[in-house]
Design a protein around this motif. Structure first.
Motif, PDB file in Angstrom:
ATOM      1  N   GLN A  25      -1.507 -18.028  22.073  1.00  0.00           N
ATOM      2  CA  GLN A  25      -2.273 -19.244  21.802  1.00  0.00           C
ATOM      3  C   GLN A  25      -1.435 -20.487  22.108  1.00  0.00           C
ATOM      4  OE1 GLN A  25      -5.570 -19.413  20.975  1.00  0.00           O
ATOM      5  NE2 GLN A  25      -5.303 -21.590  21.370  1.00  0.00           N
ATOM      6  N   ARG A  26      -0.135 -20.447  21.760  1.00  0.00           N
ATOM      7  CA  ARG A  26       0.754 -21.570  22.045  1.00  0.00           C
ATOM      8  C   ARG A  26       0.850 -21.812  23.549  1.00  0.00           C
ATOM      9  NH1 ARG A  26       5.761 -22.932  23.529  1.00  0.00           N
ATOM     10  NH2 ARG A  26       6.339 -20.812  24.014  1.00  0.00           N
ATOM     11  N   ARG A  27       0.987 -20.733  24.318  1.00  0.00           N
ATOM     12  CA  ARG A  27       1.078 -20.873  25.773  1.00  0.00           C
ATOM     13  C   ARG A  27      -0.227 -21.397  26.371  1.00  0.00           C
ATOM     14  NH1 ARG A  27       4.605 -15.659  27.815  1.00  0.00           N
ATOM     15  NH2 ARG A  27       6.469 -16.185  26.629  1.00  0.00           N
ATOM     16  N   LYS A  28      -1.354 -20.938  25.820  1.00  0.00           N
ATOM     17  CA  LYS A  28      -2.653 -21.418  26.297  1.00  0.00           C
ATOM     18  C   LYS A  28      -2.791 -22.909  26.021  1.00  0.00           C
ATOM     19  CE  LYS A  28      -7.609 -20.812  25.709  1.00  0.00           C
ATOM     20  NZ  LYS A  28      -8.662 -20.118  24.971  1.00  0.00           N
ATOM     21  N   ASP A  29      -2.404 -23.341  24.816  1.00  0.00           N
ATOM     22  CA  ASP A  29      -2.479 -24.759  24.461  1.00  0.00           C
ATOM     23  C   ASP A  29      -1.592 -25.606  25.363  1.00  0.00           C
ATOM     24  OD1 ASP A  29      -4.240 -24.084  22.447  1.00  0.00           O
ATOM     25  OD2 ASP A  29      -2.709 -24.140  20.861  1.00  0.00           O
ATOM     26  N   LYS A  30      -0.385 -25.112  25.671  1.00  0.00           N
ATOM     27  CA  LYS A  30       0.521 -25.854  26.550  1.00  0.00           C
ATOM     28  C   LYS A  30      -0.062 -25.964  27.970  1.00  0.00           C
ATOM     29  CE  LYS A  30       4.942 -25.547  26.308  1.00  0.00           C
ATOM     30  NZ  LYS A  30       5.836 -26.515  25.718  1.00  0.00           N
ATOM     31  N   TYR A  31      -0.696 -24.878  28.446  1.00  0.00           N
ATOM     32  CA  TYR A  31      -1.294 -24.908  29.785  1.00  0.00           C
ATOM     33  C   TYR A  31      -2.465 -25.892  29.817  1.00  0.00           C
ATOM     34  CZ  TYR A  31      -3.182 -23.412  34.234  1.00  0.00           C
ATOM     35  OH  TYR A  31      -3.641 -23.394  35.522  1.00  0.00           O
ATOM     36  N   LEU A  32      -3.292 -25.885  28.780  1.00  0.00           N
ATOM     37  CA  LEU A  32      -4.407 -26.827  28.742  1.00  0.00           C
ATOM     38  C   LEU A  32      -3.901 -28.265  28.640  1.00  0.00           C
ATOM     39  CD1 LEU A  32      -6.945 -24.920  26.476  1.00  0.00           C
ATOM     40  CD2 LEU A  32      -6.969 -25.167  28.967  1.00  0.00           C
ATOM     41  N   ALA A  33      -2.778 -28.465  27.943  1.00  0.00           N
ATOM     42  CA  ALA A  33      -2.187 -29.798  27.881  1.00  0.00           C
ATOM     43  C   ALA A  33      -1.684 -30.229  29.254  1.00  0.00           C
ATOM     44  CB  ALA A  33      -1.053 -29.824  26.860  1.00  0.00           C
ATOM     45  N   MET A  34      -1.145 -29.285  30.034  1.00  0.00           N
ATOM     46  CA  MET A  34      -0.707 -29.607  31.402  1.00  0.00           C
ATOM     47  C   MET A  34      -1.903 -29.971  32.265  1.00  0.00           C
ATOM     48  SD  MET A  34       2.467 -27.047  32.379  1.00  0.00           S
ATOM     49  CE  MET A  34       1.377 -25.856  33.047  1.00  0.00           C
ATOM     50  N   LEU A  35      -3.025 -29.260  32.087  1.00  0.00           N
ATOM     51  CA  LEU A  35      -4.213 -29.570  32.871  1.00  0.00           C
ATOM     52  C   LEU A  35      -4.769 -30.951  32.517  1.00  0.00           C
ATOM     53  CD1 LEU A  35      -6.182 -26.188  32.896  1.00  0.00           C
ATOM     54  CD2 LEU A  35      -4.913 -27.216  34.771  1.00  0.00           C
ATOM     55  N   ALA A  36      -4.677 -31.344  31.250  1.00  0.00           N
ATOM     56  CA  ALA A  36      -5.245 -32.610  30.801  1.00  0.00           C
ATOM     57  C   ALA A  36      -4.281 -33.781  30.968  1.00  0.00           C
ATOM     58  CB  ALA A  36      -5.661 -32.492  29.335  1.00  0.00           C
ATOM     59  N   ASP A  37      -3.064 -33.537  31.421  1.00  0.00           N
ATOM     60  CA  ASP A  37      -2.050 -34.583  31.558  1.00  0.00           C
ATOM     61  C   ASP A  37      -2.448 -35.558  32.665  1.00  0.00           C
ATOM     62  OD1 ASP A  37       0.319 -35.954  31.198  1.00  0.00           O
ATOM     63  OD2 ASP A  37       1.399 -34.703  32.646  1.00  0.00           O
ATOM     64  N   PRO A  38      -2.412 -36.885  32.381  1.00  0.00           N
ATOM     65  CA  PRO A  38      -2.825 -37.855  33.401  1.00  0.00           C
ATOM     66  C   PRO A  38      -1.755 -38.203  34.431  1.00  0.00           C
ATOM     67  CG  PRO A  38      -2.331 -38.985  31.369  1.00  0.00           C
ATOM     68  CD  PRO A  38      -2.190 -37.505  31.085  1.00  0.00           C
ATOM     69  N   SER A  39      -0.570 -37.580  34.379  1.00  0.00           N
ATOM     70  CA  SER A  39       0.486 -37.951  35.327  1.00  0.00           C
ATOM     71  C   SER A  39       0.084 -37.553  36.751  1.00  0.00           C
ATOM     72  CB  SER A  39       1.807 -37.286  34.950  1.00  0.00           C
ATOM     73  OG  SER A  39       1.680 -35.890  34.993  1.00  0.00           O
ATOM     74  N   PRO A  40       0.435 -38.398  37.727  1.00  0.00           N
ATOM     75  CA  PRO A  40       0.057 -38.103  39.113  1.00  0.00           C
ATOM     76  C   PRO A  40       0.878 -36.933  39.678  1.00  0.00           C
ATOM     77  CG  PRO A  40       1.365 -40.085  39.014  1.00  0.00           C
ATOM     78  CD  PRO A  40       1.108 -39.668  37.594  1.00  0.00           C
ATOM     79  N   THR A  79       6.269 -32.050  20.184  1.00  0.00           N
ATOM     80  CA  THR A  79       6.699 -31.977  18.790  1.00  0.00           C
ATOM     81  C   THR A  79       8.110 -31.411  18.727  1.00  0.00           C
ATOM     82  OG1 THR A  79       5.788 -29.764  18.512  1.00  0.00           O
ATOM     83  CG2 THR A  79       4.322 -31.615  18.017  1.00  0.00           C
ATOM     84  N   PHE A  80       8.685 -31.403  17.541  1.00  0.00           N
ATOM     85  CA  PHE A  80      10.037 -30.880  17.338  1.00  0.00           C
ATOM     86  C   PHE A  80      10.124 -29.417  17.767  1.00  0.00           C
ATOM     87  CE2 PHE A  80      13.339 -28.935  14.672  1.00  0.00           C
ATOM     88  CZ  PHE A  80      14.421 -29.716  15.027  1.00  0.00           C
ATOM     89  N   SER A  81       9.084 -28.629  17.448  1.00  0.00           N
ATOM     90  CA  SER A  81       9.114 -27.206  17.790  1.00  0.00           C
ATOM     91  C   SER A  81       8.950 -26.965  19.293  1.00  0.00           C
ATOM     92  CB  SER A  81       8.035 -26.450  17.016  1.00  0.00           C
ATOM     93  OG  SER A  81       6.754 -26.934  17.361  1.00  0.00           O
ATOM     94  N   ASP A  82       8.448 -27.955  20.030  1.00  0.00           N
ATOM     95  CA  ASP A  82       8.370 -27.819  21.494  1.00  0.00           C
ATOM     96  C   ASP A  82       9.733 -28.001  22.137  1.00  0.00           C
ATOM     97  OD1 ASP A  82       5.623 -27.400  21.518  1.00  0.00           O
ATOM     98  OD2 ASP A  82       5.178 -29.538  21.659  1.00  0.00           O
ATOM     99  N   ILE A  83      10.610 -28.753  21.474  1.00  0.00           N
ATOM    100  CA  ILE A  83      11.919 -29.054  22.038  1.00  0.00           C
ATOM    101  C   ILE A  83      12.991 -28.105  21.513  1.00  0.00           C
ATOM    102  CG2 ILE A  83      13.678 -30.854  22.242  1.00  0.00           C
ATOM    103  CD1 ILE A  83      11.310 -32.862  21.803  1.00  0.00           C
ATOM    104  N   ILE A  84      13.018 -27.903  20.200  1.00  0.00           N
ATOM    105  CA  ILE A  84      14.009 -27.039  19.556  1.00  0.00           C
ATOM    106  C   ILE A  84      13.298 -25.777  19.068  1.00  0.00           C
ATOM    107  CG2 ILE A  84      15.719 -26.856  17.705  1.00  0.00           C
ATOM    108  CD1 ILE A  84      16.432 -29.063  19.636  1.00  0.00           C
TER     109      ILE A  84
END
Length: 168
Positions: free
Chosen positions: A123-138, A37-42
């Motif tokens: 909570q934001r950091r936890k969500d970002k970490y869980l998003a990294m765990l769920a990311d399908p990139s090899p 999202t915008f807040s993740d970048i800026i």
């Protein structure tokens, strides 16, 4: 505030512990593609890092004095360098008090606005970490990003040195 560090940092590759956590998470929850999202970048309002006092109040632990730190470790003679063994942590919770209630009473000493900011950032950091765990990139794609970042750091350092060299 800016963090003045060297312009080059060695690339960090994913380790086996992360890969095991990722596998366990994706086996249970599946893959998820997260679009930034915008807040993740800026970052319009960056998070102010926690002070040592805030860490003590938030976690319910206290900082040890130098004397306590020296007495907290046992030095084993005859070893070169001497081995150190961690002793049992000193008790910091008042006798007869529930640990959860004690931690809550410490957190109540923090200003409510700052406490909410800290909880939101955690909570934001936890969500970002869980998003990294769920990311399908090899794995190779995740490690390639670390290598490209390191190469960008090298290019930044070289171009800065080139500008300084031209002025000199």
């Amino acid at each position: 505030m800016a963090q003045w560090t060297a312009p080059f940092h060695a690339p960090k590759f994913t380790d086996e512990e992360f890969e095991a956590q990722k596998k366990a998470y994706t086996d249970k929850h599946g893959y998820t593609v997260t679009i930034p999202t915008f807040s993740d970048i800026i970052h319009l309002r960056p998070f102010k890092p926690m002070t040592e006092e805030e860490k003590v109040l938030y976690t319910g632990t206290r900082a040890l004095t130098q004397e306590e730190k020296d007495n907290y470790w046992i030095k084993h003679p005859g070893k070169n360098p001497p081995e150190r063994k961690l002793l049992e942590a000193p008790e910091v919770i008042p006798a007869g008090m529930n640990p959860a209630e004690w931690r809550k009473s410490l957190r109540n000493q923090m200003p409510i606005g700052r406490l909410l900011d800290i909880k939101k950032e955690k909570q934001r950091r936890k969500d970002k970490y869980l998003a990294m765990l769920a990311d399908p990139s090899p794995k190779i794609a995740r490690n390639a990003a670390a290598i490209l970042t390191a190469l960008d750091d090298v290019q930044d350092a070289v171009s800065t040195l080139a500008c300084i060299g031209m002025v000199a």
